[in-house]
Write an enzyme that holds these catalytic residues in place. Sequence first.
Site, PDB file in Angstrom:
ATOM      1  N   LYS A  23       0.775  -1.576   0.149  1.00 25.65           N
ATOM      2  CA  LYS A  23      -0.301  -0.042  -0.194  1.00 25.65           C
ATOM      3  C   LYS A  23       0.560   1.060   0.280  1.00 25.65           C
ATOM      4  CE  LYS A  23      -4.003  -1.769   2.784  1.00 25.65           C
ATOM      5  NZ  LYS A  23      -5.501  -1.643   1.288  1.00 25.65           N
ATOM      6  N   ARG A  59      -9.548 -11.381   2.121  1.00 30.57           N
ATOM      7  CA  ARG A  59     -11.236 -12.499   1.570  1.00 30.57           C
ATOM      8  C   ARG A  59     -10.008 -13.924   0.851  1.00 30.57           C
ATOM      9  NH1 ARG A  59     -11.676  -9.892  -3.957  1.00 30.57           N
ATOM     10  NH2 ARG A  59     -10.914  -7.777  -2.226  1.00 30.57           N
TER      11      ARG A  59
HETATM   12  N1  BES Z   1      -8.115  -3.673   4.303  1.00 33.97           N
HETATM   13  C1  BES Z   1      -8.346  -3.582   2.906  1.00 33.97           C
HETATM   14  C2  BES Z   1      -9.164  -2.352   2.440  1.00 33.97           C
HETATM   15  C3  BES Z   1      -9.594  -1.183   3.420  1.00 33.97           C
HETATM   16  C4  BES Z   1      -9.923   0.016   3.009  1.00 33.97           C
HETATM   17  C5  BES Z   1     -10.718  -1.364   4.873  1.00 33.97           C
HETATM   18  C6  BES Z   1      -9.626   1.201   3.396  1.00 33.97           C
HETATM   19  C7  BES Z   1     -11.123   0.053   5.573  1.00 33.97           C
HETATM   20  C8  BES Z   1     -10.125   0.474   5.078  1.00 33.97           C
HETATM   21  C9  BES Z   1      -7.818  -4.570   2.165  1.00 33.97           C
HETATM   22  O1  BES Z   1      -7.229  -5.715   2.601  1.00 33.97           O
HETATM   23  C10 BES Z   1      -8.287  -4.341   0.976  1.00 33.97           C
HETATM   24  O2  BES Z   1      -6.725  -3.811   0.478  1.00 33.97           O
HETATM   25  N2  BES Z   1      -8.846  -4.059  -0.206  1.00 33.97           N
HETATM   26  C11 BES Z   1      -7.877  -3.921  -1.767  1.00 33.97           C
HETATM   27  C12 BES Z   1      -8.309  -4.924  -2.570  1.00 33.97           C
HETATM   28  C13 BES Z   1      -7.740  -4.691  -4.161  1.00 33.97           C
HETATM   29  C14 BES Z   1      -6.521  -4.757  -3.734  1.00 33.97           C
HETATM   30  C15 BES Z   1      -8.311  -5.172  -4.680  1.00 33.97           C
HETATM   31  C16 BES Z   1      -8.438  -2.948  -2.174  1.00 33.97           C
HETATM   32  O3  BES Z   1      -9.880  -2.389  -1.445  1.00 33.97           O
HETATM   33  O4  BES Z   1      -8.704  -1.599  -2.664  1.00 33.97           O
HETATM   34 ZN    ZN Z   2      -5.482  -5.339   1.505  1.00 33.14          ZN
END
Ligand code: BES
Ligand code: ZN
Length: 474
Positions: free
Chosen positions: A254, A328
């Site tokens: 990230k 997931r």
């Molecule tokens: N933990 C994050 C989702 C999230 C984002 C929670 C902001 C709370 C606030 C999750 O694991 C994630 O990073 N999801 C990605 C998925 C993508 C890589 C397909 C996302 O939502 O961008």
């Molecule tokens: Zn994530």
Amino acid sequence: MIVSHFKTNASSKADAVVVGMFSGRRPAPGSAGFARGMAKVLAAFDFGGDAGQVVVLPAADGRRIAFVGLGEEVDTELLRQAAGTGRKAVASADVVSTTLHQVDLDGATQAVVEGFGLGDYRFETYKSASKARPVLSLELLGGDASEQEITSGRITVEAVNLCRDLVNEPAAGKGPMAISERLAALAAEAGATATIWDVDRLTAENMGGILGVGQGSVRPPALLELHYRGRRPKAKLAYVGKGIVFDSGGLSLKSADFMESMKDDMAGGAAVAAAVIAIARLGLPVDVTSYSAFAENMPSGSAQRPGDVLKARNGKTIEVLNTDAEGRLVLADALALAAESTPDLIVDLATLTGACKVALGPKIAGVFGKDQAAIDQVLAAAASAGERAWPMPLPDDHRYMIDSDIADMKNTGAGRYGGAIAAAMLLKEFVGETPWVHVDIAGPAFFDKGEHYLPKGGTGYGVRTLIELAQSAR
Ligand code: BES
Ligand code: ZN
Ligand code: ZN
């Protein structure tokens, strides 16, 4: 918190009083005596009794009186909010009395206890100047107050605030095993049984999703299973939670600003465990098991790589194209495990996708499923608990979103759009025929700014809905 019921004001030891007023400065039940002669002063402060308003005035005896607005008409959630606003307005008072529970509504007492207890929350573990605060003592003045509502309210507050503490705890202080042990101890005290699946057990039991996500961290993953069986259970429930103690994204790292709040990525795992602890303490007549899938998503030489393929608990394979779509993967195993004991209903809570937060904003959770009756049951529980949730679609013809070239499915969606649906679609592959509802809490689990009884930071979202689901089980 300590809650007591006083028939009259005479024995009160309160430093402050919180009373309600409807729009037009109409005193709420039990407030008239406090409001007498105050009309001009309240008007001078522009206090009309609208929802959200609050004014603190000194009384002749030196105590403070907080007048909180209840609007034209009040429901239990607005009452809970008013109680939270009132508590915050007299935050330095250790003993507070109120007449808010006298409002003529079913569940008023519980809502008032919850509003005060939740509004009283602060996370001060790492403030070096903070002194130990006495526990809040709340006096319900006059009217009726059922013991049962007081107890439900108090235990609910403690569960939600436990969840908030765990979410607010920095990731350094909550490795998968450490957080599992802390919750297991609390569960044992509450009369629930706790089982911690360590990395050896996870390996022996084919939990390839949790292991894959956790393999990049020096702190190995752990799955916490809590079980409580009430007397003559009316329903068998399974609660599953995403417990990523820190989500760096893994090798699909990230950016710094998106990583800042990612200690909150275990909010689902904490919420399901806190709910079972509360259900056990309340002795509700259900059979309930929580599964908190704890792992730390880190980039390292041992981390899983984009393109790797995992085999989950039920034998299905997942191509991991983006290591940041890790929730997931841990849920795949935990859901498959939950389904094995054929509960009447599986509910999972997960800070799963940024896409859901984009769709519904920061205050509202997205609710997905394949069984309308189960979805309605969860939406109704959320509404009656005062937690905001909204139904989202999960159409079968969207399976294409997770089609993989080389495995049974992939962990990303199809391009930029519909990311919350793609994630839910993958989860659906792991629950078989069991009725299942997925709640994406990426928005409401963690707030950038507080309001009424909700604090900045971890909110404890979902705990109240899960307790209510058990309470209303038929
Ligand atoms: N933990 C994050 C989702 C999230 C984002 C929670 C902001 C709370 C606030 C999750 O694991 C994630 O990073 N999801 C990605 C998925 C993508 C890589 C397909 C996302 O939502 O961008
Ligand atoms: Zn994530
Ligand atoms: Zn995550």
